[in-house]
Design a protein around this motif. Structure first.
Motif, PDB file in Angstrom:
ATOM      1  N   PRO A 248       0.794  -1.233   0.000  1.00  0.00           N
ATOM      2  CA  PRO A 248       0.000   0.000   0.000  1.00  0.00           C
ATOM      3  C   PRO A 248       0.827   1.283   0.000  1.00  0.00           C
ATOM      4  O   PRO A 248       0.300   2.351  -0.350  1.00  0.00           O
ATOM      5  N   PHE A 249       2.104   1.219   0.378  1.00  0.00           N
ATOM      6  CA  PHE A 249       2.940   2.424   0.332  1.00  0.00           C
ATOM      7  C   PHE A 249       3.087   2.942  -1.095  1.00  0.00           C
ATOM      8  O   PHE A 249       3.420   4.120  -1.305  1.00  0.00           O
ATOM      9  N   GLY A 250       2.858   2.090  -2.082  1.00  0.00           N
ATOM     10  CA  GLY A 250       2.979   2.502  -3.466  1.00  0.00           C
ATOM     11  C   GLY A 250       1.695   3.026  -4.067  1.00  0.00           C
ATOM     12  O   GLY A 250       1.632   3.276  -5.278  1.00  0.00           O
ATOM     13  N   ALA A 251       0.654   3.199  -3.259  1.00  0.00           N
ATOM     14  CA  ALA A 251      -0.601   3.752  -3.770  1.00  0.00           C
ATOM     15  C   ALA A 251      -0.361   5.157  -4.322  1.00  0.00           C
ATOM     16  O   ALA A 251       0.528   5.874  -3.857  1.00  0.00           O
ATOM     17  N   GLY A 252      -1.156   5.561  -5.289  1.00  0.00           N
ATOM     18  CA  GLY A 252      -0.960   6.845  -5.961  1.00  0.00           C
ATOM     19  C   GLY A 252      -1.444   8.031  -5.139  1.00  0.00           C
ATOM     20  O   GLY A 252      -2.051   7.885  -4.071  1.00  0.00           O
ATOM     21  N   TYR A 253      -1.181   9.230  -5.675  1.00  0.00           N
ATOM     22  CA  TYR A 253      -1.580  10.456  -4.997  1.00  0.00           C
ATOM     23  C   TYR A 253      -3.092  10.519  -4.762  1.00  0.00           C
ATOM     24  O   TYR A 253      -3.543  11.018  -3.734  1.00  0.00           O
ATOM     25  N   GLU A 254      -3.870   9.988  -5.711  1.00  0.00           N
ATOM     26  CA  GLU A 254      -5.327  10.049  -5.571  1.00  0.00           C
ATOM     27  C   GLU A 254      -5.785   9.251  -4.351  1.00  0.00           C
ATOM     28  O   GLU A 254      -6.678   9.691  -3.608  1.00  0.00           O
ATOM     29  N   PHE A 255      -5.182   8.084  -4.134  1.00  0.00           N
ATOM     30  CA  PHE A 255      -5.524   7.269  -2.966  1.00  0.00           C
ATOM     31  C   PHE A 255      -5.290   8.061  -1.685  1.00  0.00           C
ATOM     32  O   PHE A 255      -6.164   8.138  -0.815  1.00  0.00           O
ATOM     33  N   PHE A 256      -4.105   8.640  -1.554  1.00  0.00           N
ATOM     34  CA  PHE A 256      -3.770   9.364  -0.328  1.00  0.00           C
ATOM     35  C   PHE A 256      -4.614  10.627  -0.177  1.00  0.00           C
ATOM     36  O   PHE A 256      -4.975  10.999   0.943  1.00  0.00           O
ATOM     37  N   ASP A 257      -4.932  11.278  -1.281  1.00  0.00           N
ATOM     38  CA  ASP A 257      -5.737  12.484  -1.192  1.00  0.00           C
ATOM     39  C   ASP A 257      -7.155  12.173  -0.725  1.00  0.00           C
ATOM     40  O   ASP A 257      -7.733  12.901   0.095  1.00  0.00           O
ATOM     41  N   GLN A 258      -7.709  11.075  -1.225  1.00  0.00           N
ATOM     42  CA  GLN A 258      -9.099  10.751  -0.923  1.00  0.00           C
ATOM     43  C   GLN A 258      -9.274  10.064   0.435  1.00  0.00           C
ATOM     44  O   GLN A 258     -10.414   9.929   0.897  1.00  0.00           O
ATOM     45  N   MET A 259      -8.189   9.660   1.092  1.00  0.00           N
ATOM     46  CA  MET A 259      -8.341   8.993   2.387  1.00  0.00           C
ATOM     47  C   MET A 259      -8.916   9.914   3.455  1.00  0.00           C
ATOM     48  O   MET A 259      -9.474   9.460   4.443  1.00  0.00           O
ATOM     49  N   GLY A 260      -8.782  11.222   3.255  1.00  0.00           N
ATOM     50  CA  GLY A 260      -9.380  12.182   4.184  1.00  0.00           C
ATOM     51  C   GLY A 260      -8.551  12.384   5.439  1.00  0.00           C
ATOM     52  O   GLY A 260      -7.723  11.550   5.813  1.00  0.00           O
ATOM     53  N   ALA A 261      -8.792  13.517   6.089  1.00  0.00           N
ATOM     54  CA  ALA A 261      -8.061  13.851   7.315  1.00  0.00           C
ATOM     55  C   ALA A 261      -8.913  14.793   8.150  1.00  0.00           C
ATOM     56  O   ALA A 261      -9.865  15.407   7.657  1.00  0.00           O
ATOM     57  N   ARG A 262      -8.560  14.899   9.417  1.00  0.00           N
ATOM     58  CA  ARG A 262      -9.291  15.771  10.342  1.00  0.00           C
ATOM     59  C   ARG A 262      -8.275  16.458  11.250  1.00  0.00           C
ATOM     60  O   ARG A 262      -7.449  15.792  11.892  1.00  0.00           O
ATOM     61  N   VAL A 263      -8.307  17.780  11.270  1.00  0.00           N
ATOM     62  CA  VAL A 263      -7.445  18.533  12.179  1.00  0.00           C
ATOM     63  C   VAL A 263      -8.264  18.941  13.387  1.00  0.00           C
ATOM     64  O   VAL A 263      -9.457  19.252  13.285  1.00  0.00           O
ATOM     65  N   LEU A 264      -7.596  18.934  14.541  1.00  0.00           N
ATOM     66  CA  LEU A 264      -8.264  19.191  15.810  1.00  0.00           C
ATOM     67  C   LEU A 264      -7.510  20.273  16.567  1.00  0.00           C
ATOM     68  O   LEU A 264      -6.339  20.553  16.281  1.00  0.00           O
ATOM     69  N   PRO A 265      -8.151  20.912  17.533  1.00  0.00           N
ATOM     70  CA  PRO A 265      -7.448  21.929  18.322  1.00  0.00           C
ATOM     71  C   PRO A 265      -6.187  21.388  18.972  1.00  0.00           C
ATOM     72  O   PRO A 265      -6.042  20.187  19.209  1.00  0.00           O
ATOM     73  N   HIS A 266      -5.250  22.284  19.240  1.00  0.00           N
ATOM     74  CA  HIS A 266      -4.015  22.003  19.983  1.00  0.00           C
ATOM     75  C   HIS A 266      -3.037  21.125  19.213  1.00  0.00           C
ATOM     76  O   HIS A 266      -2.208  20.434  19.808  1.00  0.00           O
ATOM     77  N   GLY A 267      -3.127  21.142  17.880  1.00  0.00           N
ATOM     78  CA  GLY A 267      -2.158  20.436  17.049  1.00  0.00           C
ATOM     79  C   GLY A 267      -2.463  18.991  16.746  1.00  0.00           C
ATOM     80  O   GLY A 267      -1.730  18.344  16.004  1.00  0.00           O
ATOM     81  N   HIS A 268      -3.534  18.439  17.316  1.00  0.00           N
ATOM     82  CA  HIS A 268      -3.864  17.025  17.112  1.00  0.00           C
ATOM     83  C   HIS A 268      -4.491  16.817  15.731  1.00  0.00           C
ATOM     84  O   HIS A 268      -5.036  17.750  15.130  1.00  0.00           O
TER      85      HIS A 268
END
Length: 443
Positions: A248-268
């Motif tokens: 899975p480390f070789g997945a393309g940019y689209e895979f990593f972009d679409q996995m989503g992320a969430r930023v939280l207060p205090h740097g988490h």
């Protein structure tokens, strides 16, 4: 240059870039030890490391030697690892059992497991002196702010600062998810700890945990080798564990972009809110049955379907619910960082899960791994490269939008795409906040 000048420190962190002094300055690192690491909650250790009374783990946090010790009543205390007499460290091994009391190797002063004084040699010599009334007579200094969440032990060294729950908030669910993966709701450290000292600033490693653009290029040799070895196999064919974890480390940019992320207060932050490189691991039917029996069908499905790539409990801990592994960042100097990789055994789960966790750490985080050496080479290259003339700034522009943190309003949780450097900008914003938290009065 920076001491007693919080405005200069805050100016190092701009909306879309940070100054190289954050990585290079020995003065700033000294202030981090004094201010930043004391003002934030730091990961001390896991309760399973000290199962019996007198068991201890010694750790240095923000330049302060500390010892976590199991009490006779089963509770855990964190104490200053120094004799109240001359300052000798009471334990010198990283872990062990001190018996029913601590004994100084220098003059044989002894202390109970809670740090209170027990006995001193030539006691009559102290009669009529001030020793009993001063700090030397009070025993081992306790760390006043200790929190234990699901057996994960944290400390805050500063007397003033955010309360534990207020500081971490929503990101504690990452720990909950990992612990709940045990049908018995309990984890234990498995297979020891892998340690790697890297000649770079700690922030480089922390940024990299949230960097999804680098795997395709940085780890190209490892993924190409894995792809070549697996060529010719059917896509749905069961994979050996190493293949399952490396490919899975070789997945393309689209895979990593679409996995989503969430930023939280205090740097988490949480990276991989939709899916991650860990989402495709082979199912273990007997484990899933045990989880359904322990938690019920709906709750078991909720726990097992959540497999973020990394959850960062800023600034010292990164958690992987699956494969039940953590990394701990221990800053040593402006240009030197210790990284610890720990694997866990989920009590009541098949041994395969513990093997998966330990194998992942060896494969990806070990100093001899086929992945970590790529990162280490680049971190140390960055540490040297930042001294080059002509550009004093480090770019964090990808995905930046003006006012993304709401100006001066309290930061709220935000969802974003997986390649947005918002996760890194969020870390540096918190760095500036907690670095200068108690500096205004001295300015």
């Amino acid at each position: 240059m920076y001491r007693d000048h919080p405005e200069r420190i805050r100016a190092l962190v701009q909306e879309d870039r940070v100054h190289r002094d954050l990585y290079l300055s020995e003065e700033l690192f000294g202030l981090e030890q004094e201010q930043f690491f004391a003002n934030t909650w730091q990961f001390m250790g896991h309760a399973s490391q000290v199962p019996g009374a007198g068991d201890y783990v010694a750790q240095e946090i923000a330049g302060r030697p500390l010892v976590m010790v199991r009490q006779a009543d089963g509770s855990i205390r964190v104490l200053a690892n120094r004799c109240a007499h001359k300052g000798t460290q009471l334990v010198s091994d990283p872990c062990g059992n001190t018996g029913k009391f601590f004994r100084c190797p220098y003059h044989a002063w002894t202390y109970r497991l809670d740090g209170s004084p027990l006995a001193v040699p030539i006691k009559a010599g102290y009669e009529g002196t001030r020793m009993a009334q001063c700090e030397s007579g009070q025993g081992m200094a306790p760390v006043r702010h200790v929190a234990v969440h699901r057996d994960f032990v944290f400390v805050r060294l500063a007397d003033e600062g955010p309360a534990f729950e207020d500081y971490f908030g929503e990101v504690l669910r990452a720990i909950d998810n990992m612990v709940d993966r045990s049908p018995q709701g309990r984890l234990a450290v498995a297979g020891g700890v892998l340690r790697n000292v890297i000649q770079c600033n700690w922030k480089m490693y922390l940024e990299n945990i949230n960097d999804t653009v680098h795997p395709l290029s940085t780890h190209e040799s490892a993924t190409r080798a894995a792809q070549a070895l697996w060529a010719g196999h059917a896509p749905d064919e069961p994979k050996p564990m190493a293949m399952e974890q490396i490919l899975p480390f070789g997945a393309g940019y689209e895979f990593f972009d679409q996995m989503g992320a969430r930023v939280l207060p205090h740097g988490h932050s949480v990276l991989g809110t939709r899916f991650s490189i860990h989402s495709g691991y082979a199912q273990v039917p007997e484990y899933e049955a045990a989880m359904r029996e322990a938690h019920g069908d709906e709750r078991a499905a909720e726990i097992l379907q959540r497999s973020p790539q990394n959850a960062v409990l800023f600034p010292s801990l990164s958690v992987k619910g699956s494969p039940q592994a953590i990394r701990v960042i221990r800053p040593l100097a402006a240009d030197r960082t210790l990284v610890e990789a720990w694997a866990f055994r989920a009590e009541g789960a098949p041994e395969l899960l513990a093997q998966r966790s330990m194998n992942y750490n060896r494969l990806v985080f070990s100093p001899m791994s086929v992945v970590a050496h790529d990162d280490v080479h680049l971190f140390e290259s960055i540490q040297r490269g930042l001294r080059a003339p002509g550009n004093e700034w480090v770019s964090l522009h990808r995905g930046h939008r003006s006012g993304e943190f709401g100006g001066d309003q309290p930061q709220q949780a935000q969802d974003t795409n997986g390649t947005n450097e918002l996760l890194m900008r969020n870390q540096f914003r918190a760095w500036a906040q907690f670095m200068t938290l108690h500096m205004e009065a001295a300015a």
